[in-house]
Design an enzyme around this catalytic site. Structure first.
Site, mmCIF file in Angstrom:
data_model
loop_
_atom_site.group_PDB
_atom_site.id
_atom_site.type_symbol
_atom_site.label_atom_id
_atom_site.label_comp_id
_atom_site.label_asym_id
_atom_site.label_seq_id
_atom_site.Cartn_x
_atom_site.Cartn_y
_atom_site.Cartn_z
ATOM 1 N N CYS A 104 -1.172 55.070 33.116
ATOM 2 C CA CYS A 104 -1.481 55.926 34.261
ATOM 3 C C CYS A 104 -0.701 57.222 34.082
ATOM 4 O O CYS A 104 0.531 57.223 34.153
ATOM 5 C CB CYS A 104 -1.105 55.256 35.576
ATOM 6 S SG CYS A 104 -1.322 56.350 37.006
ATOM 7 N N HIS A 313 -13.179 58.906 41.204
ATOM 8 C CA HIS A 313 -11.800 59.210 41.579
ATOM 9 C C HIS A 313 -11.767 60.388 42.547
ATOM 10 O O HIS A 313 -12.554 61.319 42.426
ATOM 11 C CB HIS A 313 -10.988 59.528 40.318
ATOM 12 C CG HIS A 313 -9.508 59.479 40.506
ATOM 13 N ND1 HIS A 313 -8.789 60.541 40.984
ATOM 14 C CD2 HIS A 313 -8.609 58.491 40.272
ATOM 15 C CE1 HIS A 313 -7.502 60.225 41.040
ATOM 16 N NE2 HIS A 313 -7.373 58.985 40.606
ATOM 17 N N MET A 317 -7.502 61.416 37.207
ATOM 18 C CA MET A 317 -6.469 60.596 36.593
ATOM 19 C C MET A 317 -5.704 61.443 35.586
ATOM 20 O O MET A 317 -6.296 62.240 34.852
ATOM 21 C CB MET A 317 -7.091 59.389 35.897
ATOM 22 C CG MET A 317 -7.989 58.539 36.791
ATOM 23 S SD MET A 317 -9.650 59.218 37.008
ATOM 24 C CE MET A 317 -10.441 58.615 35.522
#
Length: 392
Positions: A104, A313, A317
């Site tokens: 992440c 999203h 990200m």
């Protein structure tokens, strides 16, 4: 009937970039959870509140989105020239598994700050005032991340005036360098796994269209928005409210994963939801971001919308931003073409919450493209610290 009391585990709840997660020091986890395996996965699922058929995470720390269903483990690094090892788990919302297949990028920001907060850094490396350089080993993908964390009076400076679209309030800027992100450390191989900058991707039940498939930051499949019937200006509600659209994106993702060699059968994609990502791109257009702010076409080089864990999203990200920067830096990719083509060292792209700038250094080595570094800025802060409790 008697029941066992809850287990109390030291933990820190942090925002990093446009994500949130529960952070642990490895040494603070119950001993059976200090090694990878089913017991650790069960702990993390219970911390987050998964699997949850209601998709609400009422009985856990998760936020019922891919951006807020995350757990992180940090420990002092045993690797030379690194300060900490950072391991990231993406917890599925409605299914019983934790995906360890990628990083992440947003929480990489918080990992740098948490390393200082948690006493995992050599105190001699932390200035009284200035910038602390935290050398992070990303254990999921076997890559180095350098976090430049601002320090004031020997402590992480969390407040500031750095604004990040997708995050409501300003905070202190943390600069991240992703070193040699152009090859997935787990899988190995080229930055472009198929050997091509652009492929014809045949997706059963969807069609045949062009795709750039890249492993940089995180394995990502880029397709042109127009080729699949979109403008590139879509917001979350335009996509996530339609199960048929989401199912179509998953078919594209599965077809790309097969071509990239990340899975051997379509069924394997069910337990590998975190990677690869699927993103659709467009040349610049004006649009209204989710905050209501207008993003003008002249402010950006291209538009990108990306899906994570099966949903569009709300922003971007961090690892996918690295993939965008890397692909934009290589002339001929779909991303590079959407951004105007040529040699690009940095791009500003529009996403559902606003804009983001990412830079990348790319070159050809023995006929193959490599990216030596990708750079972007994020922010992070502690939201709560103490103990998380889970039923025994």
């Amino acid at each position: 009937m008697a029941y066992l009391p809850q287990v109390k585990i030291p933990a820190t709840y942090m925002r990093g970039g446009t994500s949130k997660g529960v952070f642990f020091r490895l040494q603070d986890l119950p001993e059976p959870c200090q090694a990878p395996g089913e017991v650790r996965d069960r702990l993390f699922m219970r911390v987050i509140g998964s699997p949850d058929p209601y998709s609400a995470h009422i009985d856990g720390m998760g936020g019922a989105t891919s951006s807020t269903s995350k757990c992180v483990i940090l420990s002092k690094s045993s690797r030379p020239d690194h300060d900490v090892d950072y391991l990231y788990g993406q917890v599925s919302i409605d299914k019983a598994f934790v995906d360890w297949s990628g990083n992440c990028g947003n929480l990489s920001t918080a990992a740098g700050a948490f390393a200082i907060h948690a006493g995992l850094l050599d105190p001699a490396r932390i200035p009284d005032n200035g910038t602390c350089v935290v050398r992070i080993w990303q254990a999921n993908i076997h890559k180095t991340i350098i976090a430049h964390v601002p320090v004031s009076n020997g402590q992480v400076q969390e407040t500031g005036d750095f604004e990040l679209d997708g995050v409501t309030f300003p905070a202190a800027e943390i600069v991240l360098e992703f070193l040699d992100p152009s090859e997935d450390g787990e899988e190995g191989g080229s930055m472009f796994p198929t050997g091509n900058l652009v492929d014809e991707l045949d997706v059963p039940g969807v069609g045949i269209f062009k795709a750039t498939m890249i492993s940089a930051g995180i394995p990502t499949i880029f397709v042109n928005a127009a080729d699949i019937g979109y403008q590139g200006t879509e917001l979350r509600e335009d996509i996530n409210s339609d199960p048929a659209q989401l199912a179509r994106f998953e078919r594209i993702r599965v077809a790309g994963a097969l071509r990239m060699g990340l899975i051997k059968t379509p069924e394997e994609a069910l337990t590998r939801q975190h990677t690869p990502k699927i993103a659709f791109i467009s040349p610049p257009k004006s649009y209204a971001a989710s905050s209501g702010k207008t993003v003008e076409a002249g402010e950006v080089d291209l538009l990108v919308r990306a899906l994570s864990m099966g949903k569009l999203h709300h922003a971007m990200m961090g690892t996918c931003a690295v993939a965008i920067g890397a692909a934009a830096a290589v002339p001929g990719t779909l991303v590079n073409q959407a951004a105007g083509g040529g040699e690009l060292q940095a791009v500003r792209f529009g996403h559902p919450s606003g804009t983001l700038r990412v830079g990348a250094e790319a070159s050809q080595v023995d006929g193959s493209w490599v990216v030596t570094k990708a750079i972007m800025s994020r922010s992070a802060r502690i939201l709560m610290e103490g103990w998380v409790r889970v039923p025994a």
